[in-house]
Design a protein around this motif. Structure first.
Motif, mmCIF file in Angstrom:
data_model
loop_
_atom_site.group_PDB
_atom_site.id
_atom_site.type_symbol
_atom_site.label_atom_id
_atom_site.label_comp_id
_atom_site.label_asym_id
_atom_site.label_seq_id
_atom_site.Cartn_x
_atom_site.Cartn_y
_atom_site.Cartn_z
ATOM 1 N N ASN A 64 0.825 -1.214 0.000
ATOM 2 C CA ASN A 64 0.000 0.000 0.000
ATOM 3 C C ASN A 64 0.859 1.265 0.000
ATOM 4 O OD1 ASN A 64 0.736 -0.809 2.666
ATOM 5 N ND2 ASN A 64 -0.799 0.563 3.536
ATOM 6 N N THR A 65 1.940 1.276 0.762
ATOM 7 C CA THR A 65 2.807 2.464 0.791
ATOM 8 C C THR A 65 3.654 2.556 -0.477
ATOM 9 O OG1 THR A 65 4.396 1.163 2.102
ATOM 10 C CG2 THR A 65 2.881 2.608 3.297
ATOM 11 N N ALA A 66 3.986 1.412 -1.069
ATOM 12 C CA ALA A 66 4.715 1.436 -2.343
ATOM 13 C C ALA A 66 3.855 2.071 -3.433
ATOM 14 C CB ALA A 66 5.123 0.016 -2.748
ATOM 15 N N ILE A 67 2.578 1.700 -3.451
ATOM 16 C CA ILE A 67 1.663 2.271 -4.442
ATOM 17 C C ILE A 67 1.508 3.771 -4.209
ATOM 18 C CG2 ILE A 67 -0.734 2.266 -5.238
ATOM 19 C CD1 ILE A 67 -0.702 -0.805 -4.580
ATOM 20 N N SER A 68 1.475 4.175 -2.950
ATOM 21 C CA SER A 68 1.403 5.611 -2.640
ATOM 22 C C SER A 68 2.599 6.359 -3.213
ATOM 23 C CB SER A 68 1.356 5.816 -1.118
ATOM 24 O OG SER A 68 0.150 5.341 -0.581
ATOM 25 N N ALA A 69 3.785 5.750 -3.119
ATOM 26 C CA ALA A 69 4.993 6.382 -3.647
ATOM 27 C C ALA A 69 4.889 6.552 -5.163
ATOM 28 C CB ALA A 69 6.223 5.546 -3.286
ATOM 29 N N MET A 70 4.303 5.576 -5.850
ATOM 30 C CA MET A 70 4.118 5.707 -7.300
ATOM 31 C C MET A 70 3.106 6.807 -7.612
ATOM 32 S SD MET A 70 4.336 1.807 -8.799
ATOM 33 C CE MET A 70 3.847 0.773 -7.441
ATOM 34 N N MET A 71 2.087 6.910 -6.799
ATOM 35 C CA MET A 71 1.077 7.969 -7.007
ATOM 36 C C MET A 71 1.690 9.359 -6.864
ATOM 37 S SD MET A 71 -2.244 6.371 -5.030
ATOM 38 C CE MET A 71 -3.246 5.092 -5.795
ATOM 39 N N VAL A 72 2.586 9.499 -5.890
ATOM 40 C CA VAL A 72 3.261 10.786 -5.703
ATOM 41 C C VAL A 72 4.066 11.147 -6.944
ATOM 42 C CG1 VAL A 72 5.076 11.979 -4.400
ATOM 43 C CG2 VAL A 72 3.344 10.632 -3.182
ATOM 44 N N PHE A 73 4.823 10.186 -7.478
ATOM 45 C CA PHE A 73 5.620 10.461 -8.674
ATOM 46 C C PHE A 73 4.727 10.808 -9.859
ATOM 47 C CE2 PHE A 73 7.445 9.090 -12.703
ATOM 48 C CZ PHE A 73 8.584 9.885 -12.740
ATOM 49 N N VAL A 74 3.620 10.072 -10.026
ATOM 50 C CA VAL A 74 2.719 10.342 -11.154
ATOM 51 C C VAL A 74 2.160 11.756 -11.039
ATOM 52 C CG1 VAL A 74 0.507 9.699 -12.213
ATOM 53 C CG2 VAL A 74 2.167 7.924 -11.583
ATOM 54 N N ASN A 75 1.799 12.176 -9.842
ATOM 55 C CA ASN A 75 1.318 13.558 -9.648
ATOM 56 C C ASN A 75 2.390 14.571 -10.044
ATOM 57 O OD1 ASN A 75 -1.164 12.754 -8.718
ATOM 58 N ND2 ASN A 75 -0.608 12.854 -6.548
ATOM 59 N N ASP A 76 3.633 14.314 -9.624
ATOM 60 C CA ASP A 76 4.734 15.215 -9.989
ATOM 61 C C ASP A 76 4.949 15.221 -11.502
ATOM 62 O OD1 ASP A 76 5.103 15.797 -7.327
ATOM 63 O OD2 ASP A 76 6.803 14.426 -7.055
ATOM 64 N N ALA A 77 4.842 14.037 -12.117
ATOM 65 C CA ALA A 77 5.076 13.931 -13.559
ATOM 66 C C ALA A 77 4.027 14.711 -14.343
ATOM 67 C CB ALA A 77 5.073 12.460 -13.979
ATOM 68 N N TYR A 78 2.787 14.719 -13.872
ATOM 69 C CA TYR A 78 1.724 15.458 -14.549
ATOM 70 C C TYR A 78 2.007 16.957 -14.558
ATOM 71 C CZ TYR A 78 -1.892 12.150 -15.958
ATOM 72 O OH TYR A 78 -2.600 11.192 -16.630
ATOM 73 N N LYS A 79 2.736 17.434 -13.547
ATOM 74 C CA LYS A 79 3.033 18.869 -13.448
ATOM 75 C C LYS A 79 4.300 19.261 -14.205
ATOM 76 C CE LYS A 79 1.225 18.749 -8.719
ATOM 77 N NZ LYS A 79 1.648 18.777 -7.296
ATOM 78 N N ALA A 80 5.095 18.281 -14.604
ATOM 79 C CA ALA A 80 6.412 18.564 -15.189
ATOM 80 C C ALA A 80 6.289 19.084 -16.617
ATOM 81 C CB ALA A 80 7.275 17.307 -15.156
ATOM 82 N N ASP A 81 7.266 19.901 -17.009
ATOM 83 C CA ASP A 81 7.300 20.416 -18.381
ATOM 84 C C ASP A 81 7.893 19.389 -19.330
ATOM 85 O OD1 ASP A 81 6.220 22.868 -17.609
ATOM 86 O OD2 ASP A 81 8.199 23.642 -17.035
#
Length: 809
Positions: A679-696
């Motif tokens: 569950n915490t591993a999946i959370s870590a992937m979600m955090v990266f995906v959120n950051d990736a959506y904001k990236a240029d």
């Protein structure tokens, strides 16, 4: 971009895996480190899988996929514990052979497991009801018998007339069968048993070497129930004797009565001398309707009756002691007799009160008129001016234990022994659908079938129900009569319990097609023990002990290469219905069918949701909203790789914008997967995906890393995105992502800035910023200026990497 079509994508990759034997394990490849992941295999019931089943299976699947990508040769097999009562009940009701019912159910289970995308090597699938498998179950039993561990003895058992079979203790609930709720009684029968106590010390020692939940280890220790004490002989007045075991020999002078097991042989041998036979026989009959659990753990019983006209002699002082029977004493445990010291044992105290038996206090410390005194102390009772323990009065309990034991040893009536709560494993069922026992009963005793006659295969019957308390195989007239090689007799018509095949199946997976031996010893040496075993805690004192016994036996014979079969054990928690009710056959209306979730949302959604619900070991209620959320995250990852607006941002040139976020994700996911923290591993992937959506910019290398990390959880999505990123073939053997520890270090620090202790702003500064630079940045803040302009700055407090506080007046 096409929408994420789970039905199309999942069928595509499942076909690819099957056509290419993607997960076939070359067990002879010793060039890589091995990893053996195993699930407790299911019984193939008619209802198929429910949504609770995939939880543990998904956990082992994630680990085995990660290990494969990390360069391990992974063995992750699946099979079926396919002997059992439901198939037999089907045969009785329909007249059809249970094999057809079982095969159909296995096909259903296999279809469901395959549609969930598990990386099982299906070429190694086994079924405990397959003669090629139970050939070796019979062979192990044969060896156990020849080595003296399997025995044919007369003993009390749990008998269910309606089911026509003996039941184990864990199949009896409140005096009724777990399946069907039929009455169960205790009666003596000739039974096959396995001598579990012979392995007790080895099992206790082995617990210290394995990575198991401490609660499970403690359950096994308690189940084995080792106690060290003294066994003492008591002579019966008029002839005969019996023995008792005690850990409290220091209280022997306080005995005021003895209690025997009602169903024990001792009572039967005394029956001609008992003056109240009718009362005794009525009590024996009453006891037969109670389960062992009713009689022991949950029972502080006071029921019983005296054996009038029969008494025994206390060897330490020659005093005559009355004898009673009580249902809390079991013939199958210890010696079937106990000494009763009501002043110092609460159960004995209550029994003595109920039956108006006197008491003798031998340990001082409290008044025993209201309750037994069960603590330590000294063998004297100065308050009552009594000295009841003769020459041992005045000694402490510990001193008296040793001194009284030595006296009894010198008299030749006592021995120091270790006793176990652990008892024989009843290894026979009066059922049809189980492994035939490979023996013949002859006039000269038990004849064991030679190896060339194994497997002994079940015959077909016209009637699968036993009659008059006899096993169904009694109906196989031609089969049961044996006449070969000068040996004539009757085959054993009881079959082995369902736990037989599951006690060693983990060995057979390694070499399932071997018809010459149980498994190749070189392969066993390489692959054992199982590195990760996941299954329910309800098997703690059943399957998990039986497996350890059979493995230890095979180890002692030089067949199994390790003392313990399962190095690491994890219990997954239950997935409950929406209202918190357990899913399963008892509550069918709360069952969530995984096939429905797969059809409507996709297998990857089910897998992701169950891993994200909470810690693996915790029980969690099903929540449809969580399923929706899991699906939305999968679509979000799919768009990040495949949607035109994000494809336009993708670059092959290294870009630092997501450097820290990516490296944190790889570190977190890798560590959490290893620790089963999905569950915490999946959370870590979600955090990266959120950051990736904001990236240029989206560096392709980071997207590839994300796809690799998510692929063990969502393997169909992983394969599809790997292909979308321009790769051919499967992602399953691609190298696992690595991270750079240097990239995890924060380059900036956020400082809360307070004025006179009240927070006014937060500034971000370089991690190496000097005190002077931080002060200047704080004072330059527009929000801070409102509270400093026009005031005198008294001082500034800067705590590096913590806070900035400005004091003004």
């Amino acid at each position: 971009m096409k929408e994420y079509n789970h039905l199309e994508i999942e069928k595509k990759w499942q076909k690819y895996w099957e056509d290419n034997h993607t997960f076939k394990t070359d067990v002879w490849d010793f060039s890589k480190p091995k990893f053996y992941a195993l699930d407790m295999f299911p019984y193939p019931s008619g209802v198929g899988l429910h949504a609770g089943h995939p939880e543990g299976y998904t956990a082992t699947d994630i680990i085995s996929r990660m290990k494969r990508m990390q360069g391990y040769n992974v063995l992750h097999p699946m099979g079926y514990d396919s002997f059992g009562l439901p198939a037999e009940q089907y045969a009785i009701q329909t007249g059809n052979h249970p094999e057809g019912f079982t095969v159909k159910n296995i096909e259903t289970f296999t279809k469901q497991l395959k549609e969930l995308g598990f990386d099982y090597d299906w070429d190694k699938c086994i079924s405990t009801s397959d003669p090629s498998f139970y050939h070796w179950t019979q062979w192990i039993f044969k060896n156990l018998f020849q080595d003296g561990y399997a025995k044919y003895i007369d003993m009390p058992v749990n008998w269910c007339e309606e089911l026509g079979t003996v039941l184990s203790n864990d199949e009896v609930i409140d005096g009724k069968s777990e399946r069907g709720g039929f009455p169960v009684i205790r009666k003596n029968m000739k039974q096959w048993v396995i001598d579990q106590p012979a392995f007790a010390e080895e099992l206790l020692e082995g617990l210290d070497t394995i990575d198991w939940p401490e609660s499970t280890k403690e359950m096994q220790r308690n189940w084995i129930g080792k106690s060290t004490g003294v066994e003492v002989d008591f002579n019966i007045v008029g002839g005969g004797k019996f023995s008792i075991f005690t850990t409290c020999i220091e209280t022997i002078y306080g005995i005021t009565f003895m209690v025997l097991a009602p169903e024990g042989q001792i009572v039967q041998d005394l029956m001609d001398r008992i003056e109240n036979k009718d009362e005794v026989n009525a009590y024996i009959k009453e006891t037969a309707s109670k389960s062992e659990l009713d009689r022991t753990e949950l029972n502080k019983g006071k029921t019983g009756c005296p054996l009038k006209g029969v008494s025994c002699i206390n060897p330490v002082n020659g005093k005559e002691v009355p004898i009673f029977i009580g249902d809390f004493v079991l013939a199958s445990y210890g010696t079937g007799a106990v000494m009763a010291v009501p002043s110092h044992d609460q159960r004995d105290f209550e029994y003595a009160i109920a039956h108006k038996i006197p008491m003798i206090q031998v340990i001082s410390g409290a008044d025993v008129s209201e309750a037994a005194y069960e603590k330590s102390g000294y063998l004297e009772n100065p308050e009552a001016k009594l000295m009841n323990s003769m020459e041992f009065d005045g000694m402490s309990v510990m001193e008296a234990k040793e001194a009284i034991t030595k006296k009894l040893e010198a008299m030749g009536v006592a021995r120091r022994v270790a006793n176990y709560r652990f008892r024989e494993w009843i290894f026979a069922r009066q059922r049809y659908w189980g492994e035939p026992v490979p023996v013949v009963h002859t006039e000269n005793g038990v004849y064991v079938l030679p190896d060339e006659e194994l497997p002994l295969v079940l015959p077909e019957l016209d009637d699968y129900k036993g009659k008059n308390g006899k096993a169904p195989l009694e109906n196989a007239e031609e089969w049961k009569h044996y006449n070969k090689n000068g040996v004539t007799g009757l085959r054993e018509t009881s079959t082995m319990p369902g736990s037989a095949g599951s006690s060693w199946y983990y060995l057979r997976y390694i070499d399932p097609k071997n018809d010459k031996e149980l498994a190749n010893k070189e392969l066993l040496k390489h692959w054992m023990p199982v590195d990760l075993y996941i299954g329910g805690p309800e098997h703690a004192v059943g399957h998990l002990i039986y497996s350890r016994i059979w493995n230890r036996y095979l180890y002692n014979k030089g067949i199994a290469p390790t003392k313990e079969p399962f190095q690491k054990l994890v219990h997954q928690g239950m997935i409950l219905g929406e209202n918190g009710i357990k899913m399963g056959k008892r509550f069918p209306k709360y069952v969530i069918n995984p096939s429905d979730i797969v059809k409507n949302y996709g297998a990857d959604t089910l897998r992701l949701y169950e891993m994200f619900m909470g810690p693996l070991e915790a029980s969690k209620p099903w929540n449809p909203n969580g399923v929706d959320g899991a699906r939305k995250f999968i679509e979000r990852v799919y768009r990040l790789v495949c949607a035109d607006e994000y494809v336009a941002k993708q670059t092959k040139e290294y870009d630092k914008s997501l450097e820290k976020s990516y490296n944190k994700m790889v570190q977190k996911v890798s560590a959490d997967f290893e620790n089963l923290g999905f569950n915490t591993a999946i959370s870590a992937m979600m955090v990266f995906v959120n950051d990736a959506y904001k990236a240029d910019k989206l560096y392709i290398g980071y997207l590839e890393g994300l796809v690799k990390l998510i692929s063990p959880v969502c393997p169909h999505l992983g394969e599809e995105l790997w292909e979308a990123l321009g790769h051919k073939g499967t992602i399953a053997y691609e190298p696992w992502p690595t991270y750079d520890p240097a990239k995890l270090v924060d380059s900036t620090v956020k400082y809360p800035v307070s004025v006179n202790g009240k927070l006014r702003d937060t500034i971000e500064a370089d991690v190496e910023a000097t005190k002077e630079e931080l002060e200047a940045m704080a004072l330059a803040s527009e929000r801070v200026k409102k509270y400093t302009e026009g005031h005198t700055i008294v001082k500034m407090i800067v705590v590096p990497k913590k806070i900035i506080n400005i004091v003004v007046k």
